[in-house]
Design a protein around this motif. Sequence first.
Motif, mmCIF file in Angstrom:
data_model
loop_
_atom_site.group_PDB
_atom_site.id
_atom_site.type_symbol
_atom_site.label_atom_id
_atom_site.label_comp_id
_atom_site.label_asym_id
_atom_site.label_seq_id
_atom_site.Cartn_x
_atom_site.Cartn_y
_atom_site.Cartn_z
ATOM 1 N N THR A 16 -40.570 38.498 40.338
ATOM 2 C CA THR A 16 -40.362 37.579 41.452
ATOM 3 C C THR A 16 -41.631 37.559 42.281
ATOM 4 O OG1 THR A 16 -38.006 38.132 41.510
ATOM 5 C CG2 THR A 16 -38.923 37.025 43.451
ATOM 6 N N VAL A 18 -43.680 36.189 45.513
ATOM 7 C CA VAL A 18 -43.461 35.709 46.874
ATOM 8 C C VAL A 18 -44.824 35.491 47.515
ATOM 9 C CG1 VAL A 18 -42.413 36.211 49.117
ATOM 10 C CG2 VAL A 18 -41.310 37.030 47.020
ATOM 11 N N GLU A 48 -39.692 34.210 38.608
ATOM 12 C CA GLU A 48 -39.127 33.514 39.766
ATOM 13 C C GLU A 48 -40.171 33.413 40.865
ATOM 14 O OE1 GLU A 48 -35.812 34.632 43.064
ATOM 15 O OE2 GLU A 48 -35.170 34.786 40.964
ATOM 16 N N GLN A 50 -40.532 32.484 44.924
ATOM 17 C CA GLN A 50 -39.879 32.239 46.208
ATOM 18 C C GLN A 50 -40.961 32.046 47.265
ATOM 19 O OE1 GLN A 50 -37.273 35.492 47.123
ATOM 20 N NE2 GLN A 50 -35.976 35.133 45.362
ATOM 21 N N ASP A 51 -40.887 30.937 47.995
ATOM 22 C CA ASP A 51 -41.916 30.628 48.998
ATOM 23 C C ASP A 51 -43.302 30.821 48.397
ATOM 24 O OD1 ASP A 51 -40.020 30.060 51.001
ATOM 25 O OD2 ASP A 51 -39.792 32.193 51.390
ATOM 26 N N PHE A 52 -43.459 30.378 47.172
ATOM 27 C CA PHE A 52 -44.666 30.600 46.395
ATOM 28 C C PHE A 52 -45.751 29.630 46.818
ATOM 29 C CE2 PHE A 52 -47.106 30.222 42.341
ATOM 30 C CZ PHE A 52 -47.507 31.546 42.258
ATOM 31 N N GLY A 81 -37.961 28.197 40.298
ATOM 32 C CA GLY A 81 -38.644 27.864 41.540
ATOM 33 C C GLY A 81 -37.962 26.764 42.315
ATOM 34 N N GLN A 82 -38.644 26.332 43.381
ATOM 35 C CA GLN A 82 -38.018 25.363 44.266
ATOM 36 C C GLN A 82 -38.821 24.083 44.455
ATOM 37 O OE1 GLN A 82 -39.310 28.322 45.534
ATOM 38 N NE2 GLN A 82 -40.359 27.901 47.435
ATOM 39 N N SER A 105 -34.119 25.611 38.762
ATOM 40 C CA SER A 105 -34.255 25.637 40.219
ATOM 41 C C SER A 105 -33.750 26.988 40.722
ATOM 42 C CB SER A 105 -33.457 24.498 40.856
ATOM 43 O OG SER A 105 -32.070 24.730 40.699
ATOM 44 N N LEU A 106 -34.122 27.335 41.954
ATOM 45 C CA LEU A 106 -33.669 28.604 42.537
ATOM 46 C C LEU A 106 -32.147 28.687 42.591
ATOM 47 C CD1 LEU A 106 -36.192 29.291 45.434
ATOM 48 C CD2 LEU A 106 -35.825 30.662 43.385
ATOM 49 N N GLU A 107 -31.496 27.547 42.744
ATOM 50 C CA GLU A 107 -30.029 27.533 42.778
ATOM 51 C C GLU A 107 -29.429 27.923 41.436
ATOM 52 O OE1 GLU A 107 -31.878 24.695 43.754
ATOM 53 O OE2 GLU A 107 -31.875 25.403 45.825
ATOM 54 N N GLN A 109 -30.478 30.441 39.409
ATOM 55 C CA GLN A 109 -30.975 31.762 39.012
ATOM 56 C C GLN A 109 -30.062 32.439 37.995
ATOM 57 O OE1 GLN A 109 -30.928 33.491 42.898
ATOM 58 N NE2 GLN A 109 -33.155 33.415 43.089
#
Length: 118
Positions: A16, A18, A48, A50-52, A81-82, A105-107, A109
């Motif tokens: 993951t 970040v 993954e 997140q806020d990448f 990712g998002q 998408s992150l949703e 996972q």
Amino acid sequence: MINIKHEHGTNILYTTAVGKLEQADYDRMLPEAHQIINDYGNIRWYFEMQDFSGWTAGSAWRDVKFDLQYADDFEKVAVVGQNEWMDWATQFMKPFATGEVKYFSLEDQAEAKQWIAA
């Protein structure tokens, strides 16, 4: 920053990212990936973001070098990712990898984790 977890007894690496990936992140991540490839002959990678916000210049080069050197050793890659550009980047990767590469998408996972393990 990167969080790294190898599911022991498998060829699955969970990471993951970040914020922004730096060379120090690759110093921690790549030896783990190399070991999995050496032990199992290939790797399944759950990546993954997140806020990448991307990569530093040096880490981006290391990423490209690793991907090209081990392109035949990726059994599956789940990119989670998002942002729309992450999906585009996943599509760009596909011709360079012999294994399956899929964007989630992150949703999604949980679906991505099931897919990488199947």
